[in-house]
Design an enzyme around this catalytic site. Structure first.
Site: not given
Length: 543
Positions: A228, A257, A275, A277, A279, A361, A407
């Protein structure tokens, strides 16, 4: 299997001492989750059959001290924690041989196996292992040659083999189509950043224990745990107008991570993963519609893979104790999620204080074929990162306003999603996801030319087909194709060649003889194109 670990350890020590007695350099004995292992220092490989010669009972006097096994003039490293060798193992099975490199100069051959006191115990274990191989993605991954976790790479860091990468690519290509349908633009962002970026975002304080941070050339740098902040920098790269919003960025971003070693578990919990991902930067008045679209698309994707109705749960996670932002921002963000769900007439469960540190979320859970629930997709509304990064767009009156950020990840982690699918389908993936979609079995060499023609017809439609010409009986080759998870088997004999037809076998031991070649190819191609999760080509062929 915990009750057998002392016995396995004793078996591993016996195998190591057998190797040493024969002049092989066994250097370490340890335990895995389902077996023992013996590492042999050897520049040359050892075959499975050769290793089995050392898997036999012998009596040895030995003692253990300072994590070392000592017997006669031999000394072997012991890599176990809190387990002592017990029993009298007499029945052995070698399960696997692999190679790894503890350093640049040495090569170790790892022999993995089990040992039991009775033949019945060994048979029971091998039966259990066969059943477990249907439902444990780690065993399936090894059996189907999809991925591995080599010691040299480090714990929790996966390497995808060609067949595993095919599955990943199919999942990614499908998600690219979904992203395109929602107006996302794909981006790429680098893996390493100055830590000032993570200090601005708040991750440095809230997430530092899971980040890889290092110093180089008088700068502190960090490997990204999420994408992000980088997407925010792309948004900030030029002046944005209200007319530009919403701006949607997607990325199949690799993130890292550093989970604790004891928490790692195959593809379900790794240290490096990808991911799907995304945004979105938008105005407040666009927020509710955006969430509605994302929820609908998420449910569409899950349904496509067979998860729908009572097998899907939506959780609304609210503000945690450790968070950033004002009460007003959190209230606006939470209301947008609630309103979207209500307008879609969807049920949801409130997970109190389980939101992200920057915003509430929605999390989507699915129930697999074994009745287990998995958390996958997430949609998060964020007023805080736009504030921390001072994001702006020019409004209709020329004033500067702060955008809202959403997100989202529909698979969540491509790696975790793949593990869940492997276990859900017990290794028998839908045809569109199968690394090998069609395997052609010629009955004899007399039909090899026609078999090549059949292969070319499938390849024309980009169907992943191959010919198995192994010197095995037909029944053994059929069984191997089923064990390999191949959805369609084509059997070709002289009659099929003369009639320009094939015999088709599919999952469930279904066989159809005398199938027109063109109809067979077209039906399987349609099934793949539609991304069906069942063998719908069979119904078309029967018509």
């Amino acid at each position: 299997m915990e009750e057998y670990k002392g016995l396995w350890l004793k078996g591993g020590i016996i195998v190591a001492l057998n190797l040493l007695s024969d002049g092989k350099k066994a250097v370490e004995v340890g335990l895995g989750e389902r077996d023992f292992y013996v590492d042999v220092d050897s520049p040359a490989s050892i075959s499975l059959e050769e290793a089995k010669k050392y898997a036999k009972h012998n009596k040895y006097e030995f003692n253990i001290s300072d994590n070392k096994i000592k017997a006669n003039n031999f000394e072997i490293a012991l890599n176990v924690d809190g387990i002592t060798p017990t029993g009298c193992p007499k029945y052995f099975e070698i399960l696997n041989i692999s190679v790894h490199h503890p350093n640049a100069e040495k090569q170790y051959i790892r022999i993995r196996g089990v040992a039991f006191e009775t033949e019945e115990q060994l048979k029971d274990y091998l039966n259990w292992l066969e059943k477990a191989s249907e439902t444990d993605h780690r065993i399936l991954g090894e059996k189907l040659d999809l991925f591995s976790f080599p010691d040299e790479a480090g714990p929790g860091l996966v390497l995808y083999h060609p067949k595993g990468q095919l599955i990943r690519n199919e999942l990614i290509n499908y998600m690219k189509e979904i992203n395109d349908s929602m107006g996302y633009q794909e981006v790429y962002t680098t893996h390493v950043y100055r830590t000032v970026l993570w200090k601005i975002s708040g991750h440095y304080d809230m997430y530092k224990d899971k980040m890889l941070i290092f110093n180089h050339e008088d700068e502190e740098l960090g490997i990204k745990p999420m994408n992000c902040p980088a997407h925010i920098l792309i948004f900030k790269s030029k002046t944005r107008s209200y007319k530009d919003l919403p701006i949607r960025y997607s990325e199949f971003g690799n993130v890292y991570r550093w989970e604790k070693k004891g928490e790692l578990y195959g593809l379900l919990r790794v240290r490096g993963f990808t991911q799907d991902d995304g945004h979105v930067f938008l105005r407040e008045d666009q927020l509710e519609d955006e969430v509605k679209m994302l929820v609908s698309k998420t449910l569409e994707v899950l349904a496509k893979l067979g998860f729908k109705g009572e097998d899907v749960k939506i959780n609304l996670s609210t503000r945690p104790d450790e968070s950033i932002g004002t009460d007003e921002q959190w209230e606006k963000a939470t209301s947008s999620l609630v309103n979207a769900l209500n307008k879609l007439n969807l049920k949801y469960v409130i997970k109190d204080k389980e939101g992200a540190f920057y915003g509430p979320k929605l999390d989507f859970e699915i129930r697999d074929s074994l009745g287990r629930w998995w958390q996958l997709s997430t949609i998060q509304v964020d007023f805080n990162l736009p504030e921390r990064f001072k994001l702006e767009y020019v409004d209709t009156d020329g004033s500067k306003k702060r955008p809202v950020m959403v997100h989202r990840a529909i698979y969540g982690s491509v790696d975790r999603f793949m593990a869940i699918l492997l276990e859900h389908f017990r290794g028998k993936l839908p045809t569109w996801l199968s690394p090998v979609q069609v395997r052609i079995l010629p009955i004899s060499s007399d039909v090899s030319e026609y078999s090549e023609k059949v292969l070319r017809e499938f390849k024309k439609y980009k169907i992943r087909a191959e010919i198995d010409t192994e010197e095995e009986t037909l029944s053994k080759r059929i069984k191997k194709a089923y064990d390999d998870g191949v959805p369609y088997i084509i059997i070709i004999g002289k009659r099929e060649m003369q009639e320009n037809k094939v015999t088709l076998r599919a999952r469930g031991n279904i066989e159809i003889k005398g199938v027109n070649l063109d109809k067979c190819v077209n039906s399987i191609a349609e099934e793949i194109l539609d991304r069906d999760i069942t063998n719908t080509a069979l119904e078309k062929i029967k018509q």
